[in-house]
Design a protein around this motif. Structure first.
Motif, PDB file in Angstrom:
ATOM      1  N   GLU A   1       0.835  -1.205   0.000  1.00 45.30           N
ATOM      2  CA  GLU A   1       0.000   0.000   0.000  1.00 45.30           C
ATOM      3  C   GLU A   1       0.866   1.250   0.000  1.00 45.30           C
ATOM      4  O   GLU A   1       1.068   1.866  -1.018  1.00 45.30           O
ATOM      5  N   GLU A   2       1.387   1.645   1.145  1.00 44.87           N
ATOM      6  CA  GLU A   2       2.219   2.849   1.188  1.00 44.87           C
ATOM      7  C   GLU A   2       3.007   2.876   2.476  1.00 44.87           C
ATOM      8  O   GLU A   2       2.863   2.014   3.338  1.00 44.87           O
ATOM      9  N   LEU A   3       3.827   3.908   2.634  1.00 42.98           N
ATOM     10  CA  LEU A   3       4.516   4.127   3.904  1.00 42.98           C
ATOM     11  C   LEU A   3       3.543   4.861   4.823  1.00 42.98           C
ATOM     12  O   LEU A   3       2.423   5.164   4.435  1.00 42.98           O
ATOM     13  N   GLY A   4       3.964   5.219   6.033  1.00 43.57           N
ATOM     14  CA  GLY A   4       3.078   5.905   6.966  1.00 43.57           C
ATOM     15  C   GLY A   4       2.563   7.232   6.433  1.00 43.57           C
ATOM     16  O   GLY A   4       1.458   7.652   6.746  1.00 43.57           O
ATOM     17  N   GLY A   5       3.362   7.902   5.611  1.00 47.61           N
ATOM     18  CA  GLY A   5       2.943   9.203   5.097  1.00 47.61           C
ATOM     19  C   GLY A   5       3.471   9.490   3.706  1.00 47.61           C
ATOM     20  O   GLY A   5       3.566  10.655   3.306  1.00 47.61           O
ATOM     21  N   MET A   6       3.834   8.457   2.959  1.00 51.82           N
ATOM     22  CA  MET A   6       4.324   8.640   1.588  1.00 51.82           C
ATOM     23  C   MET A   6       3.842   7.509   0.690  1.00 51.82           C
ATOM     24  O   MET A   6       3.744   6.363   1.127  1.00 51.82           O
ATOM     25  N   ASN A   7       3.568   7.849  -0.568  1.00 58.70           N
ATOM     26  CA  ASN A   7       3.193   6.852  -1.563  1.00 58.70           C
ATOM     27  C   ASN A   7       4.449   6.251  -2.194  1.00 58.70           C
ATOM     28  O   ASN A   7       5.537   6.790  -2.047  1.00 58.70           O
TER      29      ASN A   7
ATOM     30  N   GLU B   1      -4.456   9.354  -1.421  1.00 66.61           N
ATOM     31  CA  GLU B   1      -4.114   9.834  -2.758  1.00 66.61           C
ATOM     32  C   GLU B   1      -3.232  11.073  -2.654  1.00 66.61           C
ATOM     33  O   GLU B   1      -3.718  12.193  -2.481  1.00 66.61           O
ATOM     34  N   GLY B   2      -1.938  10.872  -2.745  1.00 63.50           N
ATOM     35  CA  GLY B   2      -0.986  11.978  -2.622  1.00 63.50           C
ATOM     36  C   GLY B   2      -1.042  12.897  -3.834  1.00 63.50           C
ATOM     37  O   GLY B   2      -1.204  12.439  -4.969  1.00 63.50           O
ATOM     38  N   VAL B   3      -0.895  14.189  -3.580  1.00 62.41           N
ATOM     39  CA  VAL B   3      -0.805  15.151  -4.678  1.00 62.41           C
ATOM     40  C   VAL B   3       0.504  14.921  -5.433  1.00 62.41           C
ATOM     41  O   VAL B   3       0.561  15.033  -6.663  1.00 62.41           O
ATOM     42  N   THR B   4       1.566  14.566  -4.704  1.00 60.78           N
ATOM     43  CA  THR B   4       2.849  14.276  -5.344  1.00 60.78           C
ATOM     44  C   THR B   4       2.712  13.035  -6.230  1.00 60.78           C
ATOM     45  O   THR B   4       3.171  13.026  -7.371  1.00 60.78           O
ATOM     46  N   ARG B   5       2.074  11.990  -5.695  1.00 61.79           N
ATOM     47  CA  ARG B   5       1.838  10.760  -6.474  1.00 61.79           C
ATOM     48  C   ARG B   5       1.119  11.068  -7.782  1.00 61.79           C
ATOM     49  O   ARG B   5       1.533  10.644  -8.861  1.00 61.79           O
ATOM     50  N   ALA B   6       0.023  11.834  -7.675  1.00 61.64           N
ATOM     51  CA  ALA B   6      -0.778  12.158  -8.861  1.00 61.64           C
ATOM     52  C   ALA B   6       0.042  12.988  -9.858  1.00 61.64           C
ATOM     53  O   ALA B   6      -0.064  12.795 -11.074  1.00 61.64           O
TER      54      ALA B   6
HETATM   55  C1  LIG Z   1      -0.156  13.206   3.051  1.00 59.79           C
HETATM   56  C2  LIG Z   1       0.085  11.762   2.798  1.00 59.79           C
HETATM   57  C3  LIG Z   1       0.763  11.292   1.658  1.00 59.79           C
HETATM   58  C4  LIG Z   1       1.408  12.211   0.648  1.00 59.79           C
HETATM   59  O1  LIG Z   1       0.528  13.110   0.068  1.00 59.79           O
HETATM   60  P1  LIG Z   1       1.056  14.420  -0.678  1.00 59.79           P
HETATM   61  O2  LIG Z   1      -0.185  15.121  -1.083  1.00 59.79           O
HETATM   62  O3  LIG Z   1       1.866  13.969  -1.831  1.00 59.79           O
HETATM   63  O4  LIG Z   1       1.872  15.169   0.317  1.00 59.79           O
HETATM   64  C5  LIG Z   1       0.867   9.923   1.481  1.00 59.79           C
HETATM   65  N1  LIG Z   1       0.364   9.057   2.384  1.00 59.79           N
HETATM   66  C6  LIG Z   1      -0.267   9.477   3.494  1.00 59.79           C
HETATM   67  C7  LIG Z   1      -0.795   8.463   4.445  1.00 59.79           C
HETATM   68  C8  LIG Z   1      -0.431  10.830   3.738  1.00 59.79           C
HETATM   69  O5  LIG Z   1      -1.062  11.216   4.852  1.00 59.79           O
END
Ligand SMILES: *Cc1c(COP(=O)(O)O)cnc(C)c1O
Length: 364
Positions: A237-243, A264-269
């Motif tokens: 899925e993802e890290l704690g706060g990054m895709n 859905e990260g803005v950076t990912r998109a």
């Molecule tokens: C905020 C967040 C992200 C990254 O999102 P951005 O909009 O790219 O900063 C990814 N995963 C999680 C769980 C987040 O809370």
């Protein structure tokens, strides 16, 4: 045009210029805050009202305030960047505003219209513009909009008083000593989000649940944890706060598809669109932890990187699980595709590349 009428009461005791300069020379992350903050209140009768910019400072809450008990809370994370000519910009703030609305729907909080969201950000950056660092060195002003249940009531139902705030904090370069790969441990005992749960909402509870596994990873010598899907415990899925992104040997880059449990990260998109212009084919699909491990071993996966507003793009090196360890770094360094995508994004954000997507939004 914003429907919100935002009053501005300047801080009567602002931080001296010399102290601001000292902070901006080495801001760290999330430790210093600017002179002002935004507050907007909501009730069912009045809707969004009493929007104000005031001196930054502690807020007073009744001990029965709902958010302290039931975590009805959401937030955003974005940055203000100073360009070479002194102007100040944000990156796709409308996407953050839209995501805040989606998070609000899931947490039964009222939706703040995107134009009002943008107006609050602009108002704060305008009064605190001297806190936005110079363009050199990837510094920025980190913006933290958040919304919480502010009614003093212990019953379990959506709060009838909600508060939206924005605070700002100067941020240093995430990688002060060069862009270095992070090591990752698979979270085998804990998951982050279940189908139908809060995984796609940016809410504090997701972070609360990631702290124990994250601490375990750090205790074992790793930088971050990666979470797998909660049903089969197979899909990344993802890290704690990054895709996450996987670079393949044919130039294709793959990111786990959004199944409702990934934020859905803005950076990912943005990377989905940007990587296309750099000549990469982009796939959104499910990726198993075995595909990651075996792909690195076979050479099919040549680079792995994580992405989010704070670090932009972070190379991933070691992946550790009970099945063993693989390393996708390039002799302990970031790979070329990771660095090229990172540079393309950073150049856009700091106004050094042409904004062909129309992503930059001028604040000041
Ligand atoms: C905020 C967040 C992200 C990254 O999102 P951005 O909009 O790219 O900063 C990814 N995963 C999680 C769980 C987040 O809370």
């Amino acid at each position: 045009m914003s429907a919100l009428d935002i009053s501005v009461t300047p801080n009567e005791d602002p931080t001296p210029d010399a102290r601001v300069a000292e902070i901006l020379a080495d801001p760290g992350f999330g430790v210093s805050f600017t002179d002002h903050m935004v507050t907007v209140e909501w009730t069912p009768e009045q809707g969004w009202h009493d929007a104000r910019v005031t001196a930054y400072g502690p807020i007073s809450l009744d001990p029965a305030t709902a958010v302290l008990h039931y975590a009805q809370e959401i937030f955003e994370g974005m940055k203000a960047y100073r360009h070479e000519d002194g102007s100040i910009w944000s990156f796709r703030p409308d996407a953050n505003g839209e995501r805040l609305r989606r998070s609000a729907r899931r947490l039964a909080l009222p939706e703040l219209p995107v134009e009002d969201f943008l107006a609050t950000i602009t108002a704060l950056v305008e009064v605190d513009q001297r806190w936005v660092p110079d363009a050199a060195g990837e510094k920025s002003l980190y913006l933290r909009p958040f919304m919480f249940a502010s009614e003093a009531f212990l019953g379990v139902r959506p709060s009838k008083h909600v508060t939206f705030m924005v605070i700002a904090s100067p941020a240093g370069a995430y990688f002060a000593r060069g862009v270095k790969p992070v090591s990752i441990m698979v979270s085998e005992d804990y998951t982050r989000a279940a189908v139908g749960g809060l995984g796609a909402a940016k809410t504090g509870g997701n972070y609360a649940s990631s702290l124990a596994p994250q601490s375990e990873a750090i205790a074992r010598g790793f930088d971050q944890v990666v979470f797998l899907d909660a049903i089969e415990r197979r899909y990344v899925e993802e890290l704690g706060g990054m895709n996450l992104y996987f670079v393949h040997d044919d130039g294709t880059i793959v990111t786990p598809e959004l199944t409702g449990t990934i934020l859905e990260g803005v950076t990912r998109a943005s990377i989905i669109d940007l990587a296309g212009t750099l000549g990469h084919k982009v796939e959104e699909r499910r990726v198993t932890i075995d595909e990651w491990r075996d792909g690195v071993t076979s050479g099919r996966i040549t680079e792995v990187f994580a992405c989010g507003t704070a670090a932009v793009v972070t190379p991933v090196g070691v992946l550790s699980s009970r099945a063993g360890e693989v390393d996708s770094s390039h002799d302990g360094e970031a790979g070329p595709v990771t660095l090229a995508i990172r540079q393309a994004l950073v150049d856009l954000q700091y106004g050094r590349a042409e904004d062909t997507f129309g992503w930059m939004h001028r604040l000041v």
